[in-house]
Design a protein around this motif. Structure first.
Motif, mmCIF file in Angstrom:
data_model
loop_
_atom_site.group_PDB
_atom_site.id
_atom_site.type_symbol
_atom_site.label_atom_id
_atom_site.label_comp_id
_atom_site.label_asym_id
_atom_site.label_seq_id
_atom_site.Cartn_x
_atom_site.Cartn_y
_atom_site.Cartn_z
ATOM 1 N N ALA A 76 13.318 8.165 17.315
ATOM 2 C CA ALA A 76 13.518 7.921 15.890
ATOM 3 C C ALA A 76 12.580 6.797 15.443
ATOM 4 C CB ALA A 76 14.971 7.538 15.603
ATOM 5 N N TYR A 77 12.141 6.872 14.192
ATOM 6 C CA TYR A 77 11.200 5.872 13.656
ATOM 7 C C TYR A 77 11.620 5.478 12.243
ATOM 8 C CZ TYR A 77 8.516 6.695 17.775
ATOM 9 O OH TYR A 77 8.149 6.770 19.099
ATOM 10 N N ALA A 78 11.561 4.187 11.983
ATOM 11 C CA ALA A 78 11.985 3.672 10.692
ATOM 12 C C ALA A 78 11.109 4.227 9.578
ATOM 13 C CB ALA A 78 11.922 2.142 10.699
ATOM 14 N N VAL A 79 11.751 4.773 8.558
ATOM 15 C CA VAL A 79 11.046 5.264 7.378
ATOM 16 C C VAL A 79 10.893 4.099 6.400
ATOM 17 C CG1 VAL A 79 11.136 6.847 5.409
ATOM 18 C CG2 VAL A 79 11.869 7.616 7.683
ATOM 19 N N VAL A 80 9.650 3.782 6.048
ATOM 20 C CA VAL A 80 9.401 2.608 5.209
ATOM 21 C C VAL A 80 8.774 2.969 3.867
ATOM 22 C CG1 VAL A 80 9.299 0.995 7.133
ATOM 23 C CG2 VAL A 80 7.213 2.190 6.438
ATOM 24 N N GLY A 81 8.578 4.269 3.620
ATOM 25 C CA GLY A 81 8.028 4.698 2.340
ATOM 26 C C GLY A 81 7.868 6.199 2.320
ATOM 27 N N SER A 82 7.545 6.737 1.143
ATOM 28 C CA SER A 82 7.280 8.161 1.018
ATOM 29 C C SER A 82 6.109 8.370 0.068
ATOM 30 C CB SER A 82 8.510 8.916 0.515
ATOM 31 O OG SER A 82 8.865 8.492 -0.785
ATOM 32 N N LYS A 104 4.623 16.570 0.984
ATOM 33 C CA LYS A 104 5.286 15.265 1.010
ATOM 34 C C LYS A 104 5.215 14.669 2.400
ATOM 35 C CE LYS A 104 9.618 12.881 -0.149
ATOM 36 N NZ LYS A 104 11.002 13.023 -0.655
ATOM 37 N N TYR A 105 4.981 13.350 2.431
ATOM 38 C CA TYR A 105 4.925 12.605 3.692
ATOM 39 C C TYR A 105 5.922 11.446 3.643
ATOM 40 C CZ TYR A 105 0.249 14.730 4.423
ATOM 41 O OH TYR A 105 -0.809 15.587 4.585
ATOM 42 N N TYR A 106 6.338 11.021 4.829
ATOM 43 C CA TYR A 106 7.050 9.757 4.972
ATOM 44 C C TYR A 106 6.155 8.774 5.716
ATOM 45 C CZ TYR A 106 11.231 12.384 3.661
ATOM 46 O OH TYR A 106 12.138 13.166 2.990
ATOM 47 N N GLU A 107 6.117 7.564 5.219
ATOM 48 C CA GLU A 107 5.443 6.486 5.933
ATOM 49 C C GLU A 107 6.437 5.922 6.945
ATOM 50 O OE1 GLU A 107 3.626 1.997 5.064
ATOM 51 O OE2 GLU A 107 4.184 3.298 3.389
ATOM 52 N N ILE A 108 6.020 5.816 8.196
ATOM 53 C CA ILE A 108 6.904 5.311 9.246
ATOM 54 C C ILE A 108 6.250 4.123 9.958
ATOM 55 C CG2 ILE A 108 8.052 7.524 9.645
ATOM 56 C CD1 ILE A 108 6.300 7.825 12.193
ATOM 57 N N GLN A 109 7.095 3.238 10.489
ATOM 58 C CA GLN A 109 6.584 2.177 11.362
ATOM 59 C C GLN A 109 6.527 2.771 12.753
ATOM 60 O OE1 GLN A 109 5.802 -1.171 10.101
ATOM 61 N NE2 GLN A 109 4.555 -0.829 11.928
ATOM 62 N N PHE A 110 5.326 3.204 13.140
ATOM 63 C CA PHE A 110 5.202 3.972 14.378
ATOM 64 C C PHE A 110 4.811 3.091 15.560
ATOM 65 C CE2 PHE A 110 2.816 7.062 17.111
ATOM 66 C CZ PHE A 110 3.911 7.821 17.474
ATOM 67 N N PHE A 158 1.956 8.238 9.132
ATOM 68 C CA PHE A 158 2.634 9.175 8.236
ATOM 69 C C PHE A 158 3.090 10.407 9.024
ATOM 70 C CE2 PHE A 158 -0.505 6.813 5.783
ATOM 71 C CZ PHE A 158 0.258 6.312 4.739
ATOM 72 N N VAL A 159 4.233 10.960 8.605
ATOM 73 C CA VAL A 159 4.689 12.250 9.119
ATOM 74 C C VAL A 159 4.977 13.154 7.928
ATOM 75 C CG1 VAL A 159 5.657 11.388 11.286
ATOM 76 C CG2 VAL A 159 7.089 11.426 9.233
ATOM 77 N N LYS A 160 4.814 14.452 8.131
ATOM 78 C CA LYS A 160 5.136 15.403 7.064
ATOM 79 C C LYS A 160 6.656 15.519 6.932
ATOM 80 C CE LYS A 160 0.983 18.238 7.711
ATOM 81 N NZ LYS A 160 0.460 19.577 8.093
ATOM 82 N N ALA A 161 7.113 15.533 5.696
ATOM 83 C CA ALA A 161 8.550 15.619 5.450
ATOM 84 C C ALA A 161 9.146 16.896 6.039
ATOM 85 C CB ALA A 161 8.820 15.541 3.950
ATOM 86 N N ASP A 162 8.350 17.962 6.088
ATOM 87 C CA ASP A 162 8.844 19.231 6.615
ATOM 88 C C ASP A 162 9.079 19.191 8.125
ATOM 89 O OD1 ASP A 162 8.744 20.335 4.106
ATOM 90 O OD2 ASP A 162 6.801 21.311 4.415
#
Length: 633
Positions: free
Chosen positions: A579-585, A609-615, A621-625
């Motif tokens: 799991a990775y913290a979502v910090v934006g979209s 759509k993407y989510y910005e994550i602290q990776f 970024f990861v795709k929302a899908d």
């Protein structure tokens, strides 16, 4: 003769202009002070400087810290930040490196060379000037906090007399001398703000110092902004424009040193990128004025926090190494060095920079958090091959916790200690990490001990366990990380949020670059706190999730004439169960800019759509899908 009589004679002789140390013995006669507070009081008495003024000037320079006698990032020493004009800087950090600062793979890679005329310019030599006045050697002024404070007091008194002013007991009468000491009206105005509000803290070497508030002190301080600048009122910003210039009259694609834009109308500004220059201010502003080099938005001077603006917010600087981030960010360079030349940034710089960032965040509705106020070292690579060359500034000695205090957004826990998400928050002064690499002649030697805002991450809950790996930063060694101050690949920094992977005794594990990463987090000195938030996990049935360095639109979003940009997965993935913290979209977006006359320039917006994550240390970024979101905390 009484102690008072000897003090008056010493002050009169020294301040009359001998400046040779002839009165050195008399000057230091009497019992030695035993605390830092007493040192300020005695220095103020000796040189007839108002004690609260001396304390406030020192607070604005160093927050009263001694910094183990090490120079600041701009070559200043000790609590009074006496500048040694003999120090030589290292090379400017955007010159000659692997990173393409423009970061637009639709155009040829850009690797500019710093202008040849930009040498190791140093103008201030206040340490040498204080040595001439007090008789203390430059080395003593660098390493002895008491001598350094006396040197600063002597300089203030000298400046007051040079201006033809009396050595008044009223701090308001010293405004012009304070301007000269700090370098500008904004600095002086902040000094008087500190006098009015007061301050107290324990210094880095354990000294308790306090300045009582005096709300009655008033001055006519006003630092007018250049009318061309975009700055908060009274910051005293200067307009030093970066040139937009065609370099080859026969080639519309050959121009510098930035791109014109129409932000925020054309694109929302989502990020502010914090850099350090790895150079001195006079050279930095010379370089930004070179059309063959690079443009960024602002430069902040170290000693006094003076701000120069080079690009309007509407335009796009070539500063962060990632075109997606560049086109949606404002870049602020700070005079100084990540490691070489010093390990600390001045309070004046922190204050003016934070005031500028608060203004920009309000104006452009940028969230004041570590996902949007990011370091250059947090910007992701754009393609797998570019990850290893991305930059590391401002590095582990930038005090993010103090910076966010000044932004009026202090970092703190929002959930209990057993939350499923944590925010990194070590005690900066106590968090001394044994980095290497500060000495370019002996890179394996340990850096001088100093507090910092980053923690090291290991493969198991033990100080002896190897550091976690980063296959992007170290592709030729299997990802092996190092303790170099320039290597962030096994570090997490203050304010960054991560999903918890495990806990064991005094150790906490987070998900980091596709692996479990452990750090020491004892109850008596926590290095992270619990927070609430959302985490991204792989959708059911998926074995892994690809990550991306930029949030570009889907191919069908591009109009005719605009080349489709490949959505390139990075060398990293994260597996099901992590799991990775979502910090934006973000929605997919690409600013196409190619020609000097701006023909064909456009912003492509997609539905993807993407989510910005602290990776890892950097955001990705990861795709929302590809993911589901889950609340934690």
């Amino acid at each position: 003769m009484s102690l008072r009589g000897r003090t008056l004679v010493a002050a009169t002789v020294v301040l009359a202009g001998l400046g040779t140390g002839q009165a050195h013995a008399q000057q230091h006669a009497g019992p030695s002070p035993t605390t830092r507070q007493q040192v300020y009081a005695q220095a103020a008495q000796t040189y007839h400087v108002p004690e609260n003024l001396l304390l406030a000037v020192s607070y604005l320079e160093s927050r009263w810290d001694a910094n183990q006698g090490r120079p600041s990032t701009s070559g200043g020493f000790g609590p009074m930040h006496l500048v040694d004009g003999t120090l030589v800087p290292s090379a400017e950090h955007l010159a000659g490196g692997q990173e393409d600062p423009r970061g637009d793979t639709a155009r040829p890679a850009l690797h500019p060379t710093a202008p040849a005329a930009a040498g190791a310019t140093r103008t201030a030599q206040t340490l040498q000037e204080a040595a001439r006045i007090t008789g203390d050697s430059p080395n003593v002024l660098r390493t002895d906090p008491a001598a350094n404070i006396r040197g600063g007091a002597a300089l203030l008194a000298r400046y007051q007399r040079d201006l033809g002013r009396s050595l008044s007991a009223d701090p308001a009468a010293w405004y012009a001398a304070t301007v000269r000491y700090g370098g500008g009206d904004w600095f002086a105005g902040q000094v008087y703000d500190v006098i009015r509000t007061g301050a107290s803290r324990t210094t880095d070497d354990g000294q308790r110092v306090a300045l009582a508030a005096d709300p009655a002190v008033r001055t006519q301080a006003k630092a007018a902004n250049d009318p061309e600048t975009e700055c908060p009122k009274d910051l005293g910003c200067e307009w030093i424009p970066a040139p937009y210039q065609l370099l080859d009259p026969n080639d519309q694609t050959n121009y510098g040193n930035h791109d014109l834009g129409d932000r925020p109308k054309s694109q929302k500004i989502d990020y502010i990128v914090i850099h350090d220059t790895e150079g001195y201010y006079p050279n930095d502003v010379q370089m930004v004025q070179d059309p063959t080099y690079l443009g960024w938005n602002y430069t902040v001077r170290s000693a006094d926090g003076h701000v120069a603006q080079h690009l309007k917010a509407k335009d796009v600087g070539w500063q962060a190494g990632n075109w997606y981030i560049n086109s949606k960010s404002i870049g602020i360079e700070h005079e100084g060095f990540l490691a070489q030349g010093g390990t600390w940034f001045t309070e004046a710089m922190y204050r003016s920079s934070s005031e500028l960032v608060r203004y920009l965040a309000r104006r452009f509705q940028i969230p004041l958090d570590r996902a949007h106020i990011i370091g250059h070292d947090n910007v992701p690579g754009t393609t797998p091959s570019g990850v290893s060359g991305m930059h590391e500034d401002p590095g582990p000695y930038w005090d993010w916790a103090h910076y966010f205090d000044l932004l009026h957004r202090p970092l703190h826990a929002t959930a209990g200690k057993n939350s499923g998400e944590v925010m990194i928050l070590p005690d900066y002064d106590k968090n001394v990490v044994p980095y290497t690499g500060c000495d370019s002649k002996n890179p394996s030697a340990l850096c001088p001990p100093h507090g910092g805002g980053s923690i090291m991450l290991r493969t198991a809950p033990s100080d002896d366990a190897p550091l976690v790996k980063d296959i992007g930063k170290h592709p030729t060694t299997g990802g092996t990380a190092t303790m170099s101050v320039y290597d962030h690949s096994a570090r997490a920094a203050t304010g960054q949020k991560y999903a918890v992977a495990d806990r064991q005794g005094d150790w906490t594990a987070i998900w980091y670059l596709g692996q479990k990463a452990w750090f020491h987090n004892p109850a008596q000195q926590r290095t992270a706190v619990g927070v609430r938030g959302l985490v991204a996990v792989a959708k059911p049935g998926a074995t892994s999730v690809p990550v991306y360095g930029r949030a570009y639109p889907e191919p069908e979003a591009y109009p005719a004439g605009v080349p489709v940009q490949t959505i390139t997965p990075m060398q990293y993935t994260f597996a099901a169960g992590q799991a990775y913290a979502v910090v934006g979209s973000e929605r997919g977006e690409y600013y196409y800019a190619k020609n000097f006359d701006r023909s064909g320039s456009t912003v492509v917006r997609g539905k993807l759509k993407y989510y910005e994550i602290q990776f890892g240390h950097r955001v990705y970024f990861v795709k929302a899908d590809d993911v589901d979101l889950k609340p934690v905390g």
